[in-house]
Design an enzyme around this catalytic site. Sequence first.
Site, mmCIF file in Angstrom:
data_model
loop_
_atom_site.group_PDB
_atom_site.id
_atom_site.type_symbol
_atom_site.label_atom_id
_atom_site.label_comp_id
_atom_site.label_asym_id
_atom_site.label_seq_id
_atom_site.Cartn_x
_atom_site.Cartn_y
_atom_site.Cartn_z
ATOM 1 N N LYS A 35 17.009 16.922 -50.610
ATOM 2 C CA LYS A 35 15.966 16.117 -49.976
ATOM 3 C C LYS A 35 14.597 16.649 -50.394
ATOM 4 O O LYS A 35 14.384 17.871 -50.421
ATOM 5 C CB LYS A 35 16.134 16.183 -48.450
ATOM 6 C CG LYS A 35 15.179 15.284 -47.655
ATOM 7 C CD LYS A 35 15.486 15.396 -46.169
ATOM 8 C CE LYS A 35 14.590 14.520 -45.314
ATOM 9 N NZ LYS A 35 14.920 14.628 -43.867
ATOM 10 N N SER A 52 15.721 10.438 -41.628
ATOM 11 C CA SER A 52 14.788 10.424 -42.749
ATOM 12 C C SER A 52 15.437 10.849 -44.063
ATOM 13 O O SER A 52 14.873 10.650 -45.140
ATOM 14 C CB SER A 52 13.606 11.354 -42.450
ATOM 15 O OG SER A 52 14.031 12.704 -42.286
ATOM 16 N N SER A 104 18.087 12.998 -38.324
ATOM 17 C CA SER A 104 17.934 12.632 -39.735
ATOM 18 C C SER A 104 19.086 13.087 -40.612
ATOM 19 O O SER A 104 19.241 12.599 -41.736
ATOM 20 C CB SER A 104 16.625 13.212 -40.286
ATOM 21 O OG SER A 104 15.517 12.616 -39.661
#
Length: 579
Positions: free
Chosen positions: A80, A154, A178
């Site tokens: 990420k 997210s 997330s």
Amino acid sequence: MSTDKVPFQVTISALHRGYRSGWFTVDEVIDVIIERSREDADMAIWILPPALERIRPYLERLKEMNPEDSPLWGIPFAVKDNIEVAGWPVTAACPDFSYEPGQHAAVVERLLAAGAIPVGKTNLDQFATGLVGTRSPYGAAHNALRPELISGGSSSGSAVAVARGQAAFALGTDTAGSGRVPAALNGLIGYKPALGAWPSSGVIPACRSLDCVTVFARVIEDAESVDGQVRGHLPSDPYSAGRPLGRAAMPEVFLIPKGPLEFFGPFAEAYSEAWERAKQRLVQTGHKVEEADISLFQEAAAQLYEGPWVAERWADLESFISSHPGSALPVTEQILRSGSRADFTAAALFRSQHRLAEIRGEVRRLLNNAVLVLPTAGGTWTREQVAADPVAANSKMGLYTNHCNLLDLSAVSIPAGEAEERLPFGITLFTLPEKEANLGAAARALTSQTKDVTVAVCGLHMREMPLERQMLELGAEFLEESETAAVYELYMLPTSPPKPGLIRTSGNGAAIRLELWKMSAASFGHFTASIPAPLGIGRIELADGRQVSGFLCESYAAEQSRNITSAGGWRNAITLFQK
């Protein structure tokens, strides 16, 4: 050796088995991942996509490592883009925030030491402020199975990268859900360790005291393998903690909410029905199941974004946002600036902390030797719907996740079948940090209850046919040879190469030979998404009266195709009619 043998469902065990057997090399796996990322370029999965020039140093490093001593040797993973990889830009999905770190985040460093290979940086809701996966200037990540739907966030790109066969596992982060919501929406495992169990050094903070690094994987064993490499105290990280796993055991009781739950969005009814099926499967395992009042969890969840805790986001990013007007997306800046509200005083924060301490005490008593089971998400949305109402839609996605880190719980989201075709449904198991090892045992007990799909194939996907590899890549298992009821006609479609078209007739038909295969619901979703017109998936009636999913062809295709029904099946047809 062939890239054709690299599985679409990339798992650690599948890759290690392929390396040992000589089916493919690490270089070939990376080539396939790069090609898959190019094919999915419009899905907004990556900010820094897989590229050989960036990955090559890690491939060279493997030559100096002994695979037998390196548990993750040759395993590709995605990162990420709020987690640092030395020499690669990190943006947190804000181009003006971009910088190039000189060292790896602690979790990345530990994975590299185990032989894993970072392949790229994934898209996310900007500054990790969202649960939808649409708040990014790099594009709204598409759902892996139904592109019109949200990916969840997210950690959007991380989940979709794994679901689309572009990494064996992926790192995400989790403050409010997330690392779990995108797992549920894409049919994956989403594992969130206890606070501080994995170091967060080198991670751009969302709420520094609550942030966790997480992992997305296809199977719980892969999540556990990653945990085994990255867990452990890091003295230089002030929020790192020594939280070793205890001995794994099945929980004594599974707790489910008392009374009806809220479901939302365009698939609310389907999600509600999927939850009822998940509860039934839980009861059918034979384990003890009890109902519990979850109002305490809901009260805690409200504290995260409706209370003074949002000020922690603003504390870390106030300087950048204030000095770079217009750099953040309007919705991101709106969320961040909400932390500066005048009523979010130090006194308000202390009152919230005191109440949370009381709730934690009650939750600890409730979860002693127990696991709480909740839907991971109560619904989902199309990307278009979220664009029309970004704040309200996003808030709904955290309904059953927001409480977790505030209460210092460990959690894992696991697949629990489908709400409807190509719409995965997930449930989350919550427990106390000292019981975290039990999550693996509980997850295995529940995922084994998820129903597989029986699929009928009548042509190129059969054994020893050109597309058999697609079945194997999806983890499908051959069950048996069979035949349809005598109500079908078989056509040879004028494609290159020729394909069979099975059409149900209203008059006289024939029994057509075919094969039955078994695959997971998630794999079935991937399988159906790749089928071109005039072919599609429908219900096929077998000679013994069963009905299964399988290839059917639209009737208009018969006008331009050769009727090969008399052959009785595709194997005979290619012998009789292709000479």
